[in-house]
Enzyme design. Structure first.
Site, mmCIF file in Angstrom:
data_model
loop_
_atom_site.group_PDB
_atom_site.id
_atom_site.type_symbol
_atom_site.label_atom_id
_atom_site.label_comp_id
_atom_site.label_asym_id
_atom_site.label_seq_id
_atom_site.Cartn_x
_atom_site.Cartn_y
_atom_site.Cartn_z
ATOM 1 N N GLU A 37 0.744 -1.132 0.085
ATOM 2 C CA GLU A 37 0.117 0.094 0.121
ATOM 3 C C GLU A 37 0.872 1.164 0.068
ATOM 4 O O GLU A 37 0.427 2.232 -0.538
ATOM 5 C CB GLU A 37 -0.774 -0.073 1.222
ATOM 6 C CG GLU A 37 -2.113 -1.132 1.157
ATOM 7 C CD GLU A 37 -3.016 -1.068 0.124
ATOM 8 O OE1 GLU A 37 -3.551 0.223 -0.106
ATOM 9 O OE2 GLU A 37 -3.429 -1.833 -0.651
ATOM 10 N N SER A 49 -51.922 -35.352 18.341
ATOM 11 C CA SER A 49 -52.094 -36.028 19.723
ATOM 12 C C SER A 49 -51.038 -35.691 20.436
ATOM 13 O O SER A 49 -51.122 -36.085 21.699
ATOM 14 C CB SER A 49 -52.143 -37.421 19.632
ATOM 15 O OG SER A 49 -53.200 -38.098 18.940
#
Length: 667
Positions: free
Chosen positions: A106, A371
């Site tokens: 960079e 059930s």
């Protein structure tokens, strides 16, 4: 005269007369004027764009969306909501390889310029010109920090001028080390991650302080294109870029060729991604967080009850079942919830896979429980004075114009409540709700934690009102919790980034919802279902109780049950309500329940169910239990009902049939 003539000849020869000097003077004059005006224009441009510079103090305050991090019981990260920012790491605490890798790609002259690098700009311009493309940028780290902190990424003249102004300001305000530290802690590194520490955690599962040379080079390489160079999703591209960064570090004199070659052989692909299976749970838990502390205004960590190992087992078991047996039976979806008896959710799976279907069927869907709703009917009956040995007649019955049928159109005559429950006999359930009243059953279900609206119709005995799997499982947990409240919860503690505890789940027993004698009677019934009733396919080989359920035309299939340590509910069905092909609660849901329970409790010593000694539930005479044949159960056959439960006479052996799919014939 002769002297004057010689001077004229000399001037003509040398060309240095006044007439020859005037153009040079004029050129110098205009160059000076243009330079002055250029400086004036530049000053005007700077002044023009400087008058609306962003609020530096506000930008430096790091204003952003708060991050909510969810952690499992073992401390591992489950999910992060909002953009992920790691902890601030001082430059001295980082491995030297990381800042050097960043500078190599960079801004190699970072420590030699004053915010703007003319040589870097010239070099980048030359490289771009030769490539006839923009392949290298000329911005310094200081300029990039200025853009990241204060400006938008818009490619405009205004933004570029303001970037240069702010870069100079940064250089005058902070030291080089402080600028580099700020940059490393704020830079974007893909996947919603900001800062090298958050990136190290996301991609490598470690702190930035522990990064290797290869990992440092990989993070530095991602700065060029964070999404395209993500090591999880694009490992080959990330590795190639990492090798380039290592070569750049050699060219910059930061490392040797030999060290770069050794590092390149490491070939890391990035840490395994956080499992998305936990997202069903964290989506649900996030709503609980807002309910406890409101919308977060600062970074918080949510410490949850989730067991990541059980979560993975549960998700895999459900997904595999749906992909294999479920596909053949046209069962498209399912959900599973597991919790401790006091309601701490250990696993929550809301579908076949979060990435494909984030809709949470465990918490959001409402389906007919069939059930599996019968325990609330029987609880109301038990609280009305009945016991598992109370006898009733299985025969055709009509209640307020409603006439339920048994699956096989046969009736067994006199049976105990234990047999009626274990065999899921519909006529007895209808008689019970007629005796105690549908409103009483509704109140019992709501008391135990069912929150959905229940219609007080006699058919409620067969589970015709819709419920969620989470609340149904939580209601069963009351029986495993010795009758105490067991509201499902997933948030154990919430802490702020400074360690302040914002919420903590109360560490105290839940309130009494069911009397202990009634819990013992209900446990008797639920245990019988697994030992010799419709739920034998769920038998985990240790004391357990539960209930199967299958709604009309097999649109929903359930099994909900518990051991002394864990309560689990399973649902299978289709989102559009399409019937499945022969799937009943005693089949695939019971098998999933058994597998999850066995995996969860592997190596855990057996414990008796609440209020019970380790023995099997009474069965009808002549019926063989799995405990007797050595294939499960929890002891020799003995009487269950203690002195509080009254007598224990046996009923005759019934004919067992599969579970019903029909509204009036459900089991």
């Amino acid at each position: 005269m002769a002297r004057r003539r010689r001077k004229q000849e000399d001037r003509a020869t040398t060309g240095s007369g006044p007439h020859k000097r005037r153009p040079l003077l004029r050129l110098a004059k205009w160059a000076f004027v243009l330079g002055v005006w250029g400086l004036v224009a530049l000053a005007a441009l700077v002044a023009y764009y400087a008058h609306d510079l962003p609020d530096v103090e506000r930008a430096m305050a790091e204003t952003r969306e708060p991050t909510v991090t969810f952690r499992a019981r073992d401390g591992s990260v489950l999910a992060t909501y909002g953009n992920a920012y790691g902890g601030r790491v001082e430059l001295d605490a980082l491995p030297p390889s990381l800042p050097r890798a960043v500078m190599a790609v960079e801004d190699r002259r970072f420590y030699d310029h004053h915010g703007v690098d003319p040589l870097g700009l010239l070099r980048a311009s030359w490289v771009n010109l030769r490539a006839w493309d923009v392949v290298q940028g000329g911005s310094t780290i200081t300029q990039q920090l200025a853009k990241n902190l204060f400006l938008s990424p818009a490619q405009t003249l205004k933004r570029k001028v303001q970037e240069l102004i702010l870069a100079v300001w940064l250089e005058r305000t902070f030291s080089k080390d402080e600028i580099l530290e700020l940059y490393l802690n704020r830079v974007y590194l893909g996947a919603g991650v900001y800062g090298v520490d958050a990136a190290a955690q996301r991609y490598f599962g470690k702190s930035a302080r522990e990064l290797t040379l290869y990992e440092s080079a990989m993070l530095a390489g991602m700065l060029k294109a964070p999404s395209d160079l993500n090591p999880r999703h694009h490992p080959d591209a990330a590795h190639a870029r990492t090798e380039t960064v290592l070569n750049d570090m050699v060219a910059a004199g930061f490392i040797s060729d030999a060290r770069a070659e050794r590092a390149a052989r490491e070939r890391r692909r990035g840490h395994a991604a956080v499992s998305t299976s936990g997202r069903y749970f964290t989506d649900w838990a996030m709503k609980r967080v807002r309910g406890r502390i409101g919308t977060p205004r600062r970074d918080i960590t949510v410490h949850t009850t989730l067991d990541p190992d059980l979560q993975r087992v549960t998700q895999r078991t459900l997904s595999d079942t749906l992909a294999e047996e479920g596909r053949a039976a046209d069962a498209g979806q399912g959900a599973v919830v597991s919790m401790t008896p006091d309601g701490a959710v250990r696993a929550l799976v809301g579908g076949s896979g979060y990435a494909e279907t984030p809709y949470n069927r465990a918490t959001q869907a409402r389906r007919q429980p069939a059930s599996t709703f019968k325990p609330f009917v029987y609880l109301a009956a038990v609280e009305d004075g009945m016991t598992p040995d109370t006898r009733m007649v299985d025969e055709p019955v009509t209640v307020n114009g409603w006439s339920p049928e048994n699956y096989d159109d046969t009736y067994r005559g006199e049976v105990t409540l234990r047999e009626a429950f274990a065999r899921s006999i519909n006529s007895v359930a209808a008689k019970l709700i007629a005796r105690v009243g549908a409103e009483t059953v509704v109140r019992a279900a709501h008391r135990l934690g069912i929150t959905s609206e229940l219609q007080p119709h006699p058919s409620l005995a067969l589970g015709t009102s819709e419920v969620s799997l989470l609340h149904l499982t939580g209601a069963y947990a009351v029986f495993a919790n010795r009758g105490r409240d067991a509201q499902p919860y997933g948030v154990q503690r919430i802490t702020a980034d400074d360690g302040e505890v914002l919420y903590e789940h109360p560490d105290r027993p839940g309130s009494r919802l069911v009397a202990e004698p009634h819990v013992r009677r209900m446990t008797d019934l639920l245990r019988a279902d697994i030992v010799w009733g419709t739920g034998t396919g769920a038998d985990p080989g240790r004391p357990a109780g539960g209930k199967t359920g299958t709604s009309q035309n097999a649109r929903d299939a359930w099994f909900v049950g518990f051991t002394a340590e864990l309560v689990t509910g399973v649902w299978l069905g289709n989102d559009d309500g399409r019937p499945m092909d022969g799937v009943t609660g005693s089949g695939l849901p019971a098998a999933i329940w058994r597998q999850v329970t066995r995996q969860a409790l592997r190596g855990v010593p057996e414990k008796p169910l609440p209020g019970r000694t380790p023995r099997v539930a009474d069965k009808p005479e002549g019926e063989s239990t799995r405990a007797e044949t050595g294939s499960g159960g929890d002891g020799v056959i003995s009487r269950i009902i203690d002195s509080l439960d009254g007598g224990s006479s046996r009923a005759r052996t019934p004919q067992e049939g599969p579970e019903s799919h029909e509204l009036n014939r459900g089991r």
